[in-house]
Design an enzyme around this catalytic site. Structure first.
Site, PDB file in Angstrom:
ATOM      1  N   ASP A 486       0.860  -1.196   0.000  1.00  0.00           N
ATOM      2  CA  ASP A 486       0.000   0.000   0.000  1.00  0.00           C
ATOM      3  C   ASP A 486       0.895   1.245   0.000  1.00  0.00           C
ATOM      4  OD1 ASP A 486      -2.775   1.153   0.289  1.00  0.00           O
ATOM      5  OD2 ASP A 486      -1.736   2.058   2.013  1.00  0.00           O
ATOM      6  N   ASN A 494      -2.450  13.404  -4.024  1.00  0.00           N
ATOM      7  CA  ASN A 494      -3.565  13.797  -4.897  1.00  0.00           C
ATOM      8  C   ASN A 494      -4.041  15.214  -4.558  1.00  0.00           C
ATOM      9  OD1 ASN A 494      -3.751  11.559  -6.523  1.00  0.00           O
ATOM     10  ND2 ASN A 494      -5.144  10.455  -5.182  1.00  0.00           N
ATOM     11  N   ASP A 503      -1.758   9.515 -10.385  1.00  0.00           N
ATOM     12  CA  ASP A 503      -1.683   8.413 -11.351  1.00  0.00           C
ATOM     13  C   ASP A 503      -0.241   8.160 -11.761  1.00  0.00           C
ATOM     14  OD1 ASP A 503      -4.399   8.157 -11.220  1.00  0.00           O
ATOM     15  OD2 ASP A 503      -4.789   9.261 -13.098  1.00  0.00           O
ATOM     16  N   GLU A 530      -4.536   2.431  -4.577  1.00  0.00           N
ATOM     17  CA  GLU A 530      -3.085   2.528  -4.431  1.00  0.00           C
ATOM     18  C   GLU A 530      -2.494   1.238  -3.848  1.00  0.00           C
ATOM     19  OE1 GLU A 530      -4.993   4.397  -0.758  1.00  0.00           O
ATOM     20  OE2 GLU A 530      -5.372   4.266  -2.911  1.00  0.00           O
TER      21      GLU A 530
END
Length: 616
Positions: A486, A494, A503, A530
């Site tokens: 993770d 973000n 991304d 993610e």
């Protein structure tokens, strides 16, 4: 053999007409002209028979031999020596007599007693011959008196002959040559028939082979050759072989008749009669050793004559019905009937010729065997011609079929050329279409298994691979490892740099994780958002931890640049390794790795944690 010197005063012997020998005597003398027989059959001892008056004795006649099954049958004859000593051999030319007691007197003194017959082993005979021989030496002026007691269950034929050794040898050689020719001819015919039967699968030749072999055995038995060479130490076989073999001959003759006259296709009633009589003959062969010999022999001879007449009638009927070989078959049966009839007339005394009783029927058998061979030969030739005719028709029909097929093939060839041209055009179009479809299908398959953002495998591919590796681990008992990854603090990226920067970060981390795997069997997949899931087949816990640590360090050293901004990111990894034991275990393994991931998160992130099973 006992040699005695016992003097008997006998009026009987002095009154018998003797045979006077001298140097001019012929080398072969038929002793029946000097043989006397006794009327009574109740005297067993030599002393009693010698004390009988001469009136109870009478000259031997050939009709006296036509008896079957006699007991205590006494014959006697005398031989007087001349001025010159001579050596002679007494021959009894009937190999089937059961028991002969021969008493030899010289000048009224018993000098020798000898037991002969086929109830004794062959080697017990004084001279090894298939007939009974007794050698004597007649000195000058000696008187030799012989008493012979006969006990036999069969025929009482008593051909007594006095031979010189040289003439007996010549006669024996000629007789053996004739017997050998008869037996050899029959065996040659039977072997030839056997080979034809094996080659053609014909029951006719099989039955004929058995018939000829059984006749050969009959001739071997009647002439004493079997007892001399085949079963010399088995008198029991010699006693019963004749009555056992005769029904077998009859059975094979009936079975052969069924095939030779083709009764199966012409007369069911005749067929049933032949098969019933053949079955009865085989049964009779088995029970003959337990029946009185004389009764059994009368029964067999009567059955043979009746069956021969019946088969002759059958063959005559089939000849009138148009069967080609039936008349020749009838001639063979008639020849055997004539031979058997002459032997029967000789046997019962209706005619009197100086020949052996079995000679006419033996010639009848040989004639019949040769005639039946001709029947089979003609039938075989007819069958061969019929097969050739059928083959010729088949060839002509095959030629017509071949020509028709060639016409059809030419038409098909012309049609096929047109179709082939059309098919080629359609095939090219289909090949292009299939190629395009295959490319599209490959792209769709790849898209179905690949995450579009990162280029690694997606969740669907991960699930299928995990199930497959679980089966391998369970079968091979090898450990499989799962790494749950993770990205730490991904939301702030973000929020601060935008979703495109997020991304880009996910893409770079996915690439970095893939670069740390060295084996083609290892798999990196995007698990969701993610998160990444990694499968490490056949990996120990230490190995899995080492790979996880390498990934954590590689990501932490990764410099991420986006639109003039530079930043770093870290990952947390949960590790679980085990050997799969059942179908649900892979899901548990994934859950364990997920728990280890959350443990790494709680411990401050940017860490690798291994799932440890706790015991309560």
């Amino acid at each position: 053999m006992n040699v005695m010197s016992i003097a008997y005063a006998s009026q009987t012997a002095n009154e018998m007409e003797p045979l006077n020998l001298n140097v001019e005597s012929t080398a072969k003398i038929n002793l029946q002209d000097w043989v006397y027989i006794h009327d009574s059959q109740h005297i067993n001892k030599l002393s009693d028979i010698r004390s009988q008056p001469f009136s109870d004795w009478h000259k031997f006649k050939r009709s006296n031999s036509h008896k079957l099954g006699i007991k205590n049958y006494w014959v006697s004859f005398k031989i007087n020596g001349g001025t010159t000593p001579l050596t002679r051999i007494i021959a009894i030319d009937n190999p089937l007599i059961d028991h002969i007691e021969l008493y030899h007197f010289i000048n009224d003194s018993l000098v020798n007693t000898h037991s002969l017959g086929d109830i004794y082993p062959f080697n017990a005979r004084p001279i090894r011959s298939n007939i009974f021989l007794y050698p004597i030496h007649v000195a000058a002026n000696e008187q030799h008196t012989f008493y012979i007691k006969i006990n036999t269950k069969g025929n009482m034929d008593l051909p007594l002959t006095l031979w010189s050794s040289n003439d007996l040898t010549q006669m024996t050689e000629k007789t053996n040559l004739l017997h050998g020719f008869q037996i050899g001819l029959l065996f040659a015919i039977s072997i030839f028939s056997l080979f034809i039967a094996l080659a053609s699968g014909s029951f006719s030749y099989s039955y004929y082979c058995g018939y000829v072999l059984s006749i050969a055995l009959l001739i071997v038995t009647v002439h004493g050759v079997g007892f001399q060479f085949i079963w010399p130490n088995s008198p029991y076989i010699q006693q019963h072989i004749l009555t056992i073999n005769l029904p077998i001959i009859l059975a094979f003759s009936l079975m052969f008749t069924e095939k030779a006259l083709q009764l199966k296709y012409s007369s069911i009633n005749m067929l049933r009669v032949c098969r019933a009589l053949a079955t009865a003959s085989i049964i009779l062969s088995f029970i003959m050793p337990f029946i009185d010999y004389s009764i059994g022999l009368y029964l067999i001879i009567t059955a043979i004559m009746l069956v021969l007449i019946l088969l002759a009638v059958f063959s005559l009927i089939r000849a009138f019905n148009g069967l080609k070989n039936a008349m020749l078959y009838f001639i063979g049966r008639v020849g055997l009937l004539i031979g058997g009839g002459v032997s029967g007339l000789l046997y019962f005394g209706f005619i009197d010729y100086d020949i052996k009783l079995q000679t006419p029927i033996m010639f009848g058998l040989i004639f019949e065997v040769i005639t039946m061979a001709a029947v089979l030969a003609i039938r075989y030739n007819d069958e061969r011609k019929e097969k050739q005719r059928i083959q010729q028709k088949a060839l002509e029909q095959a030629q017509r079929i071949r020509e028709s097929r060639e016409d059809v093939l030419r038409l098909e060839e012309q049609t096929n050329e047109k179709l082939e041209h059309m098919v080629q055009e359609r095939t090219l179009e289909l090949e292009v279409t299939l190629r395009e479809l295959n490319e599209v299908n490959q792209k769709l398959t790849e898209q179905n298994n690949t995450d579009q953002l990162t280029g690694v495998k997606n969740r669907h591919a991960f699930d299928r691979r995990l199930a497959a590796e679980g089966r391998i681990s369970r079968r091979q008992q090898t450990p499989v490892g799962i790494l749950m990854v993770d990205i730490d603090k991904f939301k702030p990226i973000n929020d601060k740099y935008g979703h495109l920067a997020g991304d880009n970060t996910i893409q770079l981390i996915a690439k970095t994780l893939s670069e740390q795997l060295k084996r083609p069997t290892d798999l990196v997949s995007r698990f969701g958002g993610e998160e990444f899931a990694i499968i490490l087949p056949n990996t120990t816990p230490d190995g899995a931890m080492l790979v996880a640590e390498m990934m954590r360090k590689a990501v932490s050293d990764l410099v991420i640049q986006w639109q003039g901004h530079t930043f770093y990111s870290t990952i947390s990894i949960g590790v679980s390794v085990t050997v799969i034991e059942n179908d649900q275990h892979p899901i548990q393994l994934l859950d364990n790795a997920d728990q280890a991931l959350y443990e790494a998160k709680r411990n401050g992130r940017n860490k690798v944690c291994y799932f440890e099973q706790t015991t309560e």
